[in-house]
Design a protein around this motif. Structure first.
Motif, mmCIF file in Angstrom:
data_model
loop_
_atom_site.group_PDB
_atom_site.id
_atom_site.type_symbol
_atom_site.label_atom_id
_atom_site.label_comp_id
_atom_site.label_asym_id
_atom_site.label_seq_id
_atom_site.Cartn_x
_atom_site.Cartn_y
_atom_site.Cartn_z
ATOM 1 N N PHE A 379 40.772 37.738 30.666
ATOM 2 C CA PHE A 379 40.561 39.175 30.500
ATOM 3 C C PHE A 379 39.331 39.664 31.261
ATOM 4 N N ILE A 380 38.385 38.775 31.539
ATOM 5 C CA ILE A 380 37.185 39.177 32.275
ATOM 6 C C ILE A 380 37.387 39.078 33.777
ATOM 7 N N PHE A 381 37.916 37.955 34.229
ATOM 8 C CA PHE A 381 37.867 37.621 35.647
ATOM 9 C C PHE A 381 38.656 38.592 36.525
ATOM 10 N N VAL A 382 39.877 38.887 36.127
ATOM 11 C CA VAL A 382 40.713 39.769 36.956
ATOM 12 C C VAL A 382 40.157 41.191 37.025
ATOM 13 N N PRO A 383 39.868 41.862 35.885
ATOM 14 C CA PRO A 383 39.305 43.213 35.972
ATOM 15 C C PRO A 383 37.968 43.248 36.707
ATOM 16 N N LEU A 384 37.147 42.219 36.500
ATOM 17 C CA LEU A 384 35.853 42.185 37.177
ATOM 18 C C LEU A 384 36.027 42.048 38.680
ATOM 19 N N SER A 385 36.968 41.186 39.107
ATOM 20 C CA SER A 385 37.233 41.022 40.542
ATOM 21 C C SER A 385 37.761 42.315 41.150
ATOM 22 N N THR A 386 38.544 43.057 40.377
ATOM 23 C CA THR A 386 39.131 44.303 40.878
ATOM 24 C C THR A 386 38.094 45.416 40.945
ATOM 25 N N ILE A 387 37.358 45.610 39.850
ATOM 26 C CA ILE A 387 36.421 46.742 39.781
ATOM 27 C C ILE A 387 35.219 46.537 40.697
ATOM 28 N N SER A 388 34.858 45.283 40.970
ATOM 29 C CA SER A 388 33.710 45.009 41.842
ATOM 30 C C SER A 388 33.968 45.463 43.271
ATOM 31 N N PHE A 389 35.242 45.451 43.692
ATOM 32 C CA PHE A 389 35.582 45.827 45.063
ATOM 33 C C PHE A 389 36.313 47.169 45.142
ATOM 34 N N ALA A 390 36.454 47.839 43.992
ATOM 35 C CA ALA A 390 37.223 49.088 43.952
ATOM 36 C C ALA A 390 36.614 50.174 44.827
ATOM 37 N N THR A 391 35.284 50.234 44.872
ATOM 38 C CA THR A 391 34.625 51.310 45.627
ATOM 39 C C THR A 391 33.830 50.781 46.819
ATOM 40 N N LEU A 392 33.906 49.480 47.087
ATOM 41 C CA LEU A 392 33.171 48.902 48.213
ATOM 42 C C LEU A 392 33.876 49.210 49.524
ATOM 43 N N ASP A 393 33.108 49.590 50.537
ATOM 44 C CA ASP A 393 33.661 49.860 51.866
ATOM 45 C C ASP A 393 34.411 48.622 52.360
ATOM 46 N N PRO A 394 35.689 48.783 52.804
ATOM 47 C CA PRO A 394 36.481 47.631 53.266
ATOM 48 C C PRO A 394 35.819 46.805 54.360
ATOM 49 N N LYS A 395 34.918 47.403 55.140
ATOM 50 C CA LYS A 395 34.286 46.628 56.220
ATOM 51 C C LYS A 395 33.364 45.533 55.676
ATOM 52 N N TYR A 396 32.979 45.663 54.404
ATOM 53 C CA TYR A 396 32.134 44.635 53.780
ATOM 54 C C TYR A 396 32.955 43.626 52.974
#
Length: 508
Positions: A379-396
């Motif tokens: 329950f932690i790993f998947v949402p955390l992996s998703t939300i951590s990159f949700a707003t990060l610029d794709p170039k990073y």
């Protein structure tokens, strides 16, 4: 870095499925190798005639090499292309696995494990970035669920699979098992993954990489060797600790003052990504710490054989997989922060239950608490992996995924070092406290002697009594370690309030 584009001549759905399968195989192959070799170490030691300290370099060389090379993923992807890097990493990892299995001496297997770590360093961050680019944003939750199965379940099932292979075949098969995974993954990526855009103008910051590499390598060496070398009573550990601190500080100064730093600090301006880095570090501490404690607890104090230990701990992985499947289906309907909070509460509850363990605890109780903990991690790993990159610029994305995996690995290393050191210290303290009760005024001891249970008048009788005290001291020390991990889980809860929920898509 531009996102990978699917060729118009290929069926998009088929391509996505084949890329996912290939990426998953590569992820599982690398994740398994972080723990599968641990079980085989005693057999390697016997086959090569080495000491315990010498054979430990089989693990140390892999961990240190992978940690140093993982941050290279971003720059190498930009220079030679993500597909090319991925495929060469699989080839190198598979060939070095074959060499590890065929090794005839300690020097050979340490060198080949070093190569395995170098080539395997990029596999997990590349698999994450490929899946994020292969799936549309509204399906990132499902993509991270599939990726998380490989990353999380690999280390959990590794000891069990390693125990089976070592028990019924040979320790060499813990390395040969990578060959079919590597071949199938390579063929799938060769046929279905498109190359990413190159960035030939990007400069390689050699000085920054050297500073980061020395800092990470020294830290990993200190964590891995500290317990056996009595920590800071050893000159080796003092030097490693000093190098980690000094080079780490110089690296931080460098990236904020250099025009083209090795790691672009601007990606840490994204709040979700920065909080996610701290969060995944704590998850890393929790992930492997309990797995490092339970096998010796069950073996030394409860008398379970290795194969049975693996079978009892395996359901933890099934709990993780089940939770990830649920999260993947509900990712676009439920705020990720709710899942993370629920996961932390489940882990805290399972750790609390583990503080009540005794040497008479049943296998079902261990399975049940393990499954609850596995569900919590899922329950932690998947949402955390998703939300951590949700707003990060794709170039990073390539750099970000490598840092994400690096922080998780460092957290795991620190967690294992902390719990093993704390276990040794608490065992000594508990033994001294319990020994105080072995005196002429202890009524219970008198009764035990009258019934012939103990005999304190002979050396053999005192030895037996000391073994009982040592066992009780160690049992309490394990429970104190579980309690420490429980408080680590509780301490992570406030971080949830620092995460920003991603906007929900218009359609699911």
């Amino acid at each position: 870095m531009a996102a990978t584009q699917t060729s118009p001549t290929k069926d998009a759905s088929t391509t996505r499925i084949m890329v996912t399968i290939s990426v998953m195989l590569a992820t599982i192959m690398q994740a398994l190798d972080t723990t599968i070799a641990n079980v085989a170490l005693p057999h390697m030691r016997g086959a090569m005639g080495t000491t315990q300290d010498q054979i430990s370099w089989v693990l140390t060389s892999y961990i240190v090499a992978a940690a140093i090379c993982m941050p290279l993923t971003g720059i190498l992807s930009a220079k030679i292309g993500r597909k090319r890097l991925f495929m060469w990493s699989i080839v190198g990892f598979t060939l070095s696995s074959i060499l590890c299995g065929a090794a005839q001496s300690l020097d050979q297997i340490v060198i080949f494990r070093l190569l395995q770590g170098v080539f395997g360093a990029s596999l997990v961050p590349l698999s994450q970035s490929v899946l994020l680019d292969t799936y549309p944003k509204e399906k990132h939750g499902s993509a991270m669920a599939m990726w998380g199965v490989g990353v999380m379940v690999g280390p959990i099932l590794g000891p069990y699979l390693g125990g089976l292979l070592t028990e019924y075949y040979s320790w060499r098969w813990v390395f040969y098992i990578n060959v079919p995974f590597g071949i199938i993954a390579w063929l799938g990526l060769a046929g279905f993954l498109d190359e990413s855009a190159l960035d030939k103008k990007r400069r390689f910051d050699v000085y920054g990489f050297v500073l980061l590499g020395v800092a990470i390598g020294s830290l990993q060496m200190m964590l891995d060797r500290g317990e056996s070398q009595s920590w800071f009573e050893s000159l080796e550990v003092i030097i490693e600790g000093a190098l980690a601190v000094v080079c780490g500080y110089m690296f931080l100064v460098h990236i904020f003052t250099h025009d083209h730093p090795f790691i672009d600090p601007r990606m840490f301006h994204d709040r979700n990504f920065s909080v996610g880095m701290v969060f995944i570090f704590i998850v890393g501490i929790i992930l492997l710490s309990s797995m490092a404690l339970l096998p010796p607890f069950m073996s030394a104090l409860m008398g379970y054989p290795v194969v049975d230990i693996g079978a009892i701990l395996a359901p933890r992985g099934f709990g993780t997989m089940g939770a990830m499947i649920i999260v993947g289906r509900l990712a676009n309907k439920v705020d990720a922060r709710y899942f993370i909070t629920l996961g932390l509460l489940l882990i805290t509850f399972s750790m609390w239950e583990m503080t009540l363990f005794t040497t008479d605890t049943t296998a079902w109780d261990i399975i049940r608490t393990g499954m609850v903990q596995g569900v919590g991690l899922g329950f932690i790993f998947v949402p955390l992996s998703t939300i951590s990159f949700a707003t990060l610029d794709p170039k990073y994305r390539n750099e970000g995924t490598s840092m994400f995996s690096l922080l998780r690995n460092i957290g795991s290393s620190i967690g294992i070092s902390v719990v093993t050191t704390y276990l040794a210290q608490r065992t000594q303290i508990n033994h001294a406290a319990f020994a105080d009760y072995i005196n002429p005024f202890n009524v219970g001891l008198h009764i035990a002697q009258e019934h012939g249970i103990y005999n304190t008048t002979t050396a053999a009788g005192l030895t037996v009594l000391n073994q009982v005290v040592t066992g009780q001291a160690a049992t309490l020390a394990y429970l104190q370690d579980f309690r420490l991990m429980m408080w680590v889980s509780v301490a992570a809860l406030p971080l949830v309030f620092l995460l920003k929920g991603k906007p929900k898509p218009a359609s699911v």
